[in-house]
Design a protein around this motif. Structure first.
Motif, PDB file in Angstrom:
ATOM      1  N   VAL A 110      40.917  -6.891 -45.909  1.00 13.58           N
ATOM      2  CA  VAL A 110      41.505  -7.669 -44.718  1.00 13.58           C
ATOM      3  C   VAL A 110      41.969  -6.807 -43.611  1.00 13.58           C
ATOM      4  O   VAL A 110      42.400  -5.805 -43.620  1.00 13.58           O
ATOM      5  CB  VAL A 110      42.749  -8.347 -45.118  1.00 13.58           C
ATOM      6  CG1 VAL A 110      43.497  -9.180 -43.890  1.00 13.58           C
ATOM      7  CG2 VAL A 110      42.606  -9.394 -46.356  1.00 13.58           C
ATOM      8  N   ALA A 126      37.606 -18.536 -52.340  1.00 14.18           N
ATOM      9  CA  ALA A 126      38.919 -18.773 -52.029  1.00 14.18           C
ATOM     10  C   ALA A 126      39.276 -20.490 -51.679  1.00 14.18           C
ATOM     11  O   ALA A 126      40.221 -21.098 -52.151  1.00 14.18           O
ATOM     12  CB  ALA A 126      39.414 -18.215 -50.630  1.00 14.18           C
ATOM     13  N   ALA A 160      46.900  -8.789 -45.437  1.00 16.28           N
ATOM     14  CA  ALA A 160      47.116  -9.840 -44.737  1.00 16.28           C
ATOM     15  C   ALA A 160      48.431  -9.468 -44.011  1.00 16.28           C
ATOM     16  O   ALA A 160      48.824  -9.776 -42.904  1.00 16.28           O
ATOM     17  CB  ALA A 160      47.490 -11.069 -45.502  1.00 16.28           C
ATOM     18  N   VAL A 193      50.980 -15.740 -48.172  1.00 15.18           N
ATOM     19  CA  VAL A 193      50.657 -14.521 -49.075  1.00 15.18           C
ATOM     20  C   VAL A 193      52.084 -13.968 -49.438  1.00 15.18           C
ATOM     21  O   VAL A 193      52.420 -13.536 -50.496  1.00 15.18           O
ATOM     22  CB  VAL A 193      49.926 -13.484 -48.412  1.00 15.18           C
ATOM     23  CG1 VAL A 193      49.972 -12.219 -49.044  1.00 15.18           C
ATOM     24  CG2 VAL A 193      48.475 -13.997 -48.302  1.00 15.18           C
ATOM     25  N   THR A 212      38.645  -7.828 -56.551  1.00 15.13           N
ATOM     26  CA  THR A 212      39.520  -6.746 -56.109  1.00 15.13           C
ATOM     27  C   THR A 212      39.425  -5.520 -56.495  1.00 15.13           C
ATOM     28  O   THR A 212      40.033  -4.550 -56.716  1.00 15.13           O
ATOM     29  CB  THR A 212      40.695  -7.306 -56.476  1.00 15.13           C
ATOM     30  OG1 THR A 212      40.899  -7.606 -57.796  1.00 15.13           O
ATOM     31  CG2 THR A 212      41.190  -8.524 -55.687  1.00 15.13           C
ATOM     32  N   PRO A 252      38.775 -12.725 -43.691  1.00 12.32           N
ATOM     33  CA  PRO A 252      39.516 -12.541 -45.049  1.00 12.32           C
ATOM     34  C   PRO A 252      40.999 -12.808 -45.060  1.00 12.32           C
ATOM     35  O   PRO A 252      41.555 -13.067 -46.069  1.00 12.32           O
ATOM     36  CB  PRO A 252      39.123 -10.996 -45.280  1.00 12.32           C
ATOM     37  CG  PRO A 252      37.773 -10.616 -44.731  1.00 12.32           C
ATOM     38  CD  PRO A 252      38.079 -11.440 -43.353  1.00 12.32           C
ATOM     39  N   MET A 253      41.646 -12.688 -43.945  1.00 13.00           N
ATOM     40  CA  MET A 253      43.211 -13.119 -43.828  1.00 13.00           C
ATOM     41  C   MET A 253      43.120 -14.331 -44.015  1.00 13.00           C
ATOM     42  O   MET A 253      44.072 -14.986 -44.790  1.00 13.00           O
ATOM     43  CB  MET A 253      43.690 -12.425 -42.636  1.00 13.00           C
ATOM     44  CG  MET A 253      45.025 -12.824 -42.382  1.00 13.00           C
ATOM     45  SD  MET A 253      45.826 -12.341 -40.546  1.00 13.00           S
ATOM     46  CE  MET A 253      45.774 -10.643 -40.690  1.00 13.00           C
ATOM     47  N   GLU A 289      41.334 -16.294 -45.775  1.00  5.98           N
ATOM     48  CA  GLU A 289      41.091 -16.565 -47.068  1.00  5.98           C
ATOM     49  C   GLU A 289      42.177 -15.993 -48.344  1.00  5.98           C
ATOM     50  O   GLU A 289      42.260 -16.735 -49.110  1.00  5.98           O
ATOM     51  CB  GLU A 289      39.639 -16.112 -47.533  1.00  5.98           C
ATOM     52  CG  GLU A 289      38.594 -16.691 -46.672  1.00  5.98           C
ATOM     53  CD  GLU A 289      38.749 -17.785 -46.188  1.00  5.98           C
ATOM     54  OE1 GLU A 289      38.866 -18.777 -47.150  1.00  5.98           O
ATOM     55  OE2 GLU A 289      38.305 -18.061 -44.798  1.00  5.98           O
ATOM     56  N   SER A 290      42.612 -15.070 -47.464  1.00  5.50           N
ATOM     57  CA  SER A 290      43.877 -14.642 -48.362  1.00  5.50           C
ATOM     58  C   SER A 290      44.844 -15.498 -48.575  1.00  5.50           C
ATOM     59  O   SER A 290      45.747 -15.676 -49.948  1.00  5.50           O
ATOM     60  CB  SER A 290      44.576 -13.360 -47.729  1.00  5.50           C
ATOM     61  OG  SER A 290      45.363 -13.648 -46.635  1.00  5.50           O
ATOM     62  N   TRP A 336      45.242  -6.138 -52.411  1.00  8.32           N
ATOM     63  CA  TRP A 336      44.259  -6.864 -51.412  1.00  8.32           C
ATOM     64  C   TRP A 336      44.913  -7.647 -50.588  1.00  8.32           C
ATOM     65  O   TRP A 336      44.836  -7.757 -49.477  1.00  8.32           O
ATOM     66  CB  TRP A 336      43.202  -7.477 -52.421  1.00  8.32           C
ATOM     67  CG  TRP A 336      42.150  -8.074 -51.379  1.00  8.32           C
ATOM     68  CD1 TRP A 336      41.002  -7.373 -50.794  1.00  8.32           C
ATOM     69  CD2 TRP A 336      41.995  -9.359 -50.920  1.00  8.32           C
ATOM     70  NE1 TRP A 336      40.396  -8.286 -49.999  1.00  8.32           N
ATOM     71  CE2 TRP A 336      41.086  -9.600 -49.889  1.00  8.32           C
ATOM     72  CE3 TRP A 336      42.778 -10.567 -51.273  1.00  8.32           C
ATOM     73  CZ2 TRP A 336      40.694 -10.838 -49.474  1.00  8.32           C
ATOM     74  CZ3 TRP A 336      42.467 -11.863 -50.624  1.00  8.32           C
ATOM     75  CH2 TRP A 336      41.623 -11.575 -49.883  1.00  8.32           C
ATOM     76  N   LEU A 337      46.040  -8.577 -51.219  1.00  8.57           N
ATOM     77  CA  LEU A 337      46.641  -9.572 -50.569  1.00  8.57           C
ATOM     78  C   LEU A 337      47.616  -8.833 -49.510  1.00  8.57           C
ATOM     79  O   LEU A 337      47.626  -9.386 -48.338  1.00  8.57           O
ATOM     80  CB  LEU A 337      47.358 -10.214 -51.250  1.00  8.57           C
ATOM     81  CG  LEU A 337      46.761 -11.321 -52.205  1.00  8.57           C
ATOM     82  CD1 LEU A 337      47.610 -11.932 -53.392  1.00  8.57           C
ATOM     83  CD2 LEU A 337      46.181 -12.340 -51.463  1.00  8.57           C
ATOM     84  N   TRP A 356      35.229  -7.902 -52.591  1.00  6.23           N
ATOM     85  CA  TRP A 356      35.560  -8.553 -51.517  1.00  6.23           C
ATOM     86  C   TRP A 356      35.822  -7.525 -50.281  1.00  6.23           C
ATOM     87  O   TRP A 356      36.227  -6.469 -50.438  1.00  6.23           O
ATOM     88  CB  TRP A 356      37.053  -9.373 -51.772  1.00  6.23           C
ATOM     89  CG  TRP A 356      36.958 -10.364 -52.859  1.00  6.23           C
ATOM     90  CD1 TRP A 356      35.745 -10.882 -53.479  1.00  6.23           C
ATOM     91  CD2 TRP A 356      38.094 -10.974 -53.507  1.00  6.23           C
ATOM     92  NE1 TRP A 356      36.384 -12.158 -54.204  1.00  6.23           N
ATOM     93  CE2 TRP A 356      37.698 -12.061 -54.280  1.00  6.23           C
ATOM     94  CE3 TRP A 356      39.480 -10.886 -53.271  1.00  6.23           C
ATOM     95  CZ2 TRP A 356      38.496 -12.924 -55.023  1.00  6.23           C
ATOM     96  CZ3 TRP A 356      40.252 -11.597 -53.793  1.00  6.23           C
ATOM     97  CH2 TRP A 356      39.927 -12.736 -54.816  1.00  6.23           C
TER      98      TRP A 356
END
Length: 644
Positions: free
Chosen positions: A120, A73, A166, A183, A106, A129-130, A132-133, A162-163, A117
């Motif tokens: 989140v 990311a 967040a 996001v 993903t 991971p949040m 990096e989102s 996946w996004l 991955w």
């Protein structure tokens, strides 16, 4: 200014251009080459599908898989700024790699395989991971015509799912709320917005409004944390979002605050290009210049293009020349090179790549004034300046002779409102009285630099929550003050009635340090330390007792663990008995000017007069060959200073 040997770079840069960049020699081409060099080095450690960049080194507290996502990311940000700034030209085919990695990562999120991955979750469960989102979303938004729009619909749908993690989980109570905000901004930009994205954006902006304290500065959460996160997060995300969306109203609102922020922040870079070594996440290094580059790109800046160019170029060059990128081309965990005391528990092998945010400057194309204008002197390279910034409680002091910038901290503590003042939580990157562009704080295991401690029953106190008492400045001088409750790492955490009031008055290279200790028990002792510097090095730390100290000349204290600037350091220390209420006055200096003389002749007289609610301290000094009088009035929870 300081003596150092420039280290060979692990990747090539174009020849210097001293005609357009007389201070640094750097051009836009240098930024492109730096981005490519850092990306080539990082991609050697990619998984076969490109979803994770598992850089070598000890894992962060979030674990290896999260660290691999971080590698993907954060480097994606550098690639995105690089390609978007060149209007889609991608000579190294970076976007093809990130497109493959997105598809692989993903496909089955959360699985323990070679590419998937982590999902989140809430910040206290699996939160990294949040963070990096937001970088993934911003990278996709910047490169939409050349990456997102060419993805298969199924990959787009998986990436969206996946996004959205967040948006559905709890961020930490600080700048993290700008990650779901970013996001959501991307999803709305590609026609995938809904009530969920709207709520995420509204909540972030609502909190951001509450965190704004004035003077262009945000607190990083509900407390008093003011640091580099202002530039590389709290300003960057909303200003860049509005710029990319073409939202004039939001751009004007957030941009006005960025402009005001840069009025003071632009003074916080030394003549050698270094940003202030202050606050957390310092391993992000030249990300400190992101706000300057963003201001130039969006037009929300008080700086002339040549000044902005000088600052961003100087910061990048400063770190590249001092070994921030190791022999293998990877950014190390540290400041110049590796330095464990600079790190936090969340720091992993890929963490330094938040430095990618500095490449926002590449969004200015080759003909933009940022790159077409000739470099001009940085604010710290002009006449000596002292600037007070009331909102964060800062006093910034810059001297032309050596290019050194100092920040006297009377307001930033990184203590949450609901958090107690345990000495166990003391952070050297906030607790000290002062920071600079040429020194770092000593480690927690060594004596504390720039610190007023009270020793009770053989235990030295530390400084946690900082309560500002005010700040101000005039022509060539300024002041700031605060008070704190000393806390102790052993025995009772506090002593009833004990408090310390501190005032710094700065002019030229000199720092008048006035402390009033109130309510100290019988047998207590006060100690004041100065700057930590390399013995015999080009940067000299001076401290001289003027009133109340047992001796005018301090003893030198050793700090074998050194700082981010030197492997081994010493610092001067004054001491005094401090039972009841005492007023202590000292003069300090940090200088790399070889012509700077001793401190003793500077002050002509000191007059301390106690009063029923406080008292006054009057100092007559030859600060700048124009004999002046400084009068500090200490009240009950108040300070007033005049200087004439």
């Amino acid at each position: 200014m300081t003596n150092f040997r420039s280290r060979p770079l692990p990747f090539g840069l174009p020849p210097e251009d001293r005609a357009s960049s007389p201070y640094t020699g750097y051009t836009r081409a240098h930024w492109e080459a730096a981005a490519d060099g850092l990306l080539h080095a990082a991609w050697r450690w990619a998984t076969p599908g490109g979803a994770l960049l598992d850089l070598p080194g000890p894992p962060s507290r979030s674990g290896v898989r999260s660290d691999g996502l971080e590698g993907y990311a954060r480097t994606f940000l550098a690639a995105a700024f690089r390609v978007a700034g060149d209007r889609g030209k991608d000579p190294h085919e970076w976007l093809d790699r990130y497109a493959r990695g997105l598809a692989a990562g993903t496909r089955t999120p959360g699985r323990e395989d070679a590419e998937s991955w982590p999902v989140v979750l809430d910040h206290h469960v699996q939160g990294q991971p949040m963070v990096e989102s937001a970088s993934v979303a911003l990278g996709l938004r910047l490169t939409r015509p050349w990456l997102w729009d060419r993805l298969e619909p199924g990959v787009q749908d998986r990436a969206e799912q996946w996004l959205r993690g967040a948006l559905r989980h709890l961020p930490a109570g600080n700048n993290w709320y700008l990650f779901p905000y970013t996001v959501a901004g991307f999803l709305e930009s590609v026609g995938r917005g809904d009530a969920e994205t709207a709520r995420a954006r509204e909540r972030a902006l609502e909190l951001l409004e509450g965190w704004y304290r004035g003077d262009g500065w945000y607190a990083d959460g509900d407390g008093r944390a003011f640091d580099h996160y202002n530039g590389w997060a709290l300003h960057l995300y909303p200003v860049l979002d509005a710029h990319l969306a073409g939202d004039g109203e939001e751009s004007a609102r957030h941009g006005a605050r960025l402009r005001e922020h840069l009025e003071s922040f632009s003074l916080m870079f030394g003549g050698d290009g270094a940003p202030l070594h202050f606050g957390r996440s310092l391993t992000y290094r030249f990300a400190a210049g992101a706000a300057v580059g963003l201001g130039a790109v969006t037009g929300h800046t008080p700086l002339a293009p040549g000044v902005s160019r000088r600052l961003v170029n100087g910061s990048l060059r400063y770190f590249l020349e001092r070994g921030a990128a190791a022999e293998d081309g990877l950014l190390s965990l540290g400041w110049h090179g590796p330095h464990p005391a600079t790190l936090q528990s969340y720091s992993g092998p890929a963490s330094p790549y938040w430095a990618s945010k500095a490449f926002v400057a590449l969004l200015a194309p080759a003909g933009h004034p940022l790159w077409a204008s000739v470099e001009e002197a940085a604010p710290s390279e002009g006449p000596d300046r002292v600037l007070s910034v009331r909102a964060p409680g800062f006093l910034v002091q810059a001297t032309r002779a050596d290019g050194v910038v100092r920040l006297h901290n009377h307001g930033s503590d990184h203590v949450r409102p609901d958090e107690g003042e345990s000495a166990a939580g003391t952070d050297p990157h906030y607790a000290r009285l002062a920071y600079s562009t040429v020194t770092g704080p000593t480690s927690a295991a060594n004596p504390a630099d720039n610190h007023l401690s009270v020793t009770v029953a053989g235990v030295r106190s530390t400084r946690r929550r900082i309560r500002p008492l005010g700040a101000g400045h005039g022509e060539g001088w300024g002041w700031a003050g605060s008070w704190h409750v000393p806390v102790f790492p052993a025995g009772p955490s506090t002593v009833p009635g004990l408090r310390v009031e501190s005032v710094t008055v700065a002019r030229g290279r000199h720092e008048l340090r006035v402390h009033r200790v109130l309510g100290a028990p019988e047998g207590a002792r006060a100690e004041l330390t100065g700057w930590a510097a390399e013995p015999g090095g080009p940067v000299r730390s001076q401290l001289y007792g003027l009133h109340g100290w047992a001796a005018a000349e301090p003893e030198d204290v050793r700090a074998p663990q050194g700082t981010a600037f030197t492997r081994w350091a010493v610092l001067p220390r004054l001491a005094a008995d401090a039972s009841g209420t005492v007023v202590l006055v000292a003069l300090a200096s940090l200088t790399a000017d070889p012509g700077a003389g001793p401190l003793e002749p500077v002050v002509e007289a000191v007059d301390v007069r106690p009063g029923p609610d406080g008292g006054t301290v009057e100092v007559r000094a030859d600060w700048a060959e124009d004999g002046t009088r400084t009068r500090i009035v200490l009240g009950r929870g108040s300070v007033a200073v005049d200087h004439a």
